[in-house]
Scaffold this active site. Structure first.
Site, PDB file in Angstrom:
ATOM      1  N   GLN A  64      16.758  -4.973  69.460  1.00  0.00           N
ATOM      2  CA  GLN A  64      17.580  -6.523  70.103  1.00  0.00           C
ATOM      3  C   GLN A  64      16.379  -7.840  69.494  1.00  0.00           C
ATOM      4  O   GLN A  64      16.453  -8.120  69.247  1.00  0.00           O
ATOM      5  CB  GLN A  64      18.028  -6.493  71.428  1.00  0.00           C
ATOM      6  CG  GLN A  64      18.901  -5.710  71.602  1.00  0.00           C
ATOM      7  CD  GLN A  64      18.945  -6.208  73.035  1.00  0.00           C
ATOM      8  OE1 GLN A  64      19.389  -5.130  73.835  1.00  0.00           O
ATOM      9  NE2 GLN A  64      19.634  -6.960  73.829  1.00  0.00           N
ATOM     10  N   LEU A 108      21.810  -9.904  76.588  1.00  0.00           N
ATOM     11  CA  LEU A 108      20.781 -10.834  75.769  1.00  0.00           C
ATOM     12  C   LEU A 108      21.551 -11.248  73.926  1.00  0.00           C
ATOM     13  O   LEU A 108      20.556 -12.244  73.705  1.00  0.00           O
ATOM     14  CB  LEU A 108      19.541 -10.892  75.944  1.00  0.00           C
ATOM     15  CG  LEU A 108      19.415 -10.331  77.378  1.00  0.00           C
ATOM     16  CD1 LEU A 108      17.853  -9.937  76.996  1.00  0.00           C
ATOM     17  CD2 LEU A 108      19.133 -11.413  77.831  1.00  0.00           C
ATOM     18  N   GLU A 150      22.412  -0.080  76.577  1.00  0.00           N
ATOM     19  CA  GLU A 150      21.107  -0.583  76.117  1.00  0.00           C
ATOM     20  C   GLU A 150      21.170   0.406  75.391  1.00  0.00           C
ATOM     21  O   GLU A 150      20.386   0.570  73.703  1.00  0.00           O
ATOM     22  CB  GLU A 150      19.757  -0.180  76.847  1.00  0.00           C
ATOM     23  CG  GLU A 150      19.669  -1.936  77.925  1.00  0.00           C
ATOM     24  CD  GLU A 150      19.854  -2.622  77.531  1.00  0.00           C
ATOM     25  OE1 GLU A 150      19.523  -3.270  76.110  1.00  0.00           O
ATOM     26  OE2 GLU A 150      20.808  -3.741  77.511  1.00  0.00           O
ATOM     27  N   HIS A 153      22.723   0.204  72.038  1.00  0.00           N
ATOM     28  CA  HIS A 153      22.175  -1.060  70.811  1.00  0.00           C
ATOM     29  C   HIS A 153      21.593   0.520  70.292  1.00  0.00           C
ATOM     30  O   HIS A 153      20.905   0.111  68.598  1.00  0.00           O
ATOM     31  CB  HIS A 153      20.850  -1.346  72.013  1.00  0.00           C
ATOM     32  CG  HIS A 153      21.633  -2.925  72.066  1.00  0.00           C
ATOM     33  ND1 HIS A 153      22.221  -3.579  71.154  1.00  0.00           N
ATOM     34  CD2 HIS A 153      22.329  -3.818  73.486  1.00  0.00           C
ATOM     35  CE1 HIS A 153      22.270  -4.470  71.952  1.00  0.00           C
ATOM     36  NE2 HIS A 153      22.536  -4.793  73.520  1.00  0.00           N
TER      37      HIS A 153
END
Length: 187
Positions: A64, A108, A150, A153
């Protein structure tokens, strides 16, 4: 060494890293294993934590912030200064429950968008900590959901790829200025 990496759980006006958003190709690349856990790794962890807290997040994956390493930082209790964050390097889910739960997720990298996602209720995860020591943990509920989110990702998967309700997904994305064409539906 038993100390964990600590940073103040506060918002910085200028966090050290930029969080990339849906539509940026950098989010769709697979992360590589971390071969050596060293001071550079720990500095990246600090920077990621400061960036996550500054964005009011509870989890952040290295991709990210355009770092293609298998590294996650998680803190499901960001208001609890006494509780240290969790650092997972090269995480691997070794078991997951048959029980599935539906929970609302946000990201986010997709600010403002919150949608329901189905995931296993509990997992067992193996990983290295910030000092390269092998760890294993059984987790459930929000922490299990956050780790799975997470970890996605690390493989270039975003939570919106897992949303079943296409109508709600398209409405939410549109409302927040994102394009449905950036979603890669997982079947």
């Amino acid at each position: 060494m038993t100390a964990t990496i600590q940073v103040e759980k506060t918002k910085l006006k200028r966090p050290p890293l930029d969080i990339h958003v849906l539509g940026d190709r950098v989010l769709r690349q697979s992360a590589k294993r971390v071969s050596k856990v060293d001071d550079n790794t720990r500095q990246l962890v600090r920077d990621m934590l400061q960036t996550m807290y500054s964005a009011d997040g509870i989890g952040l994956a290295a991709p990210q912030v355009a770092v293609h390493k298998q590294l996650l930082v998680i803190d499901v209790e960001p208001d609890n200064a006494a509780r240290p964050p969790l650092v997972l390097i090269n995480p691997k889910i070794i078991r997951h429950s048959k029980e599935l739960t539906v929970g609302q997720e946000g990201c986010l990298s997709i600010p403002g968008v919150f949608l329901d996602v189905v995931r296993p209720a509990a997992i067992e995860v193996a990983y290295k900590d910030e000092y390269g020591r092998p760890q294993k943990r059984q987790v459930s509920d929000l922490l299990a959901r956050c780790i799975q989110h997470e970890m996605d990702h690390l493989g270039g998967i975003m939570f919106v790829d897992r949303v079943d309700n296409a109508l709600a997904l398209n409405q939410e994305l549109q409302k927040h200025g994102f394009s449905a064409k950036d979603v890669q539906v997982i079947t």
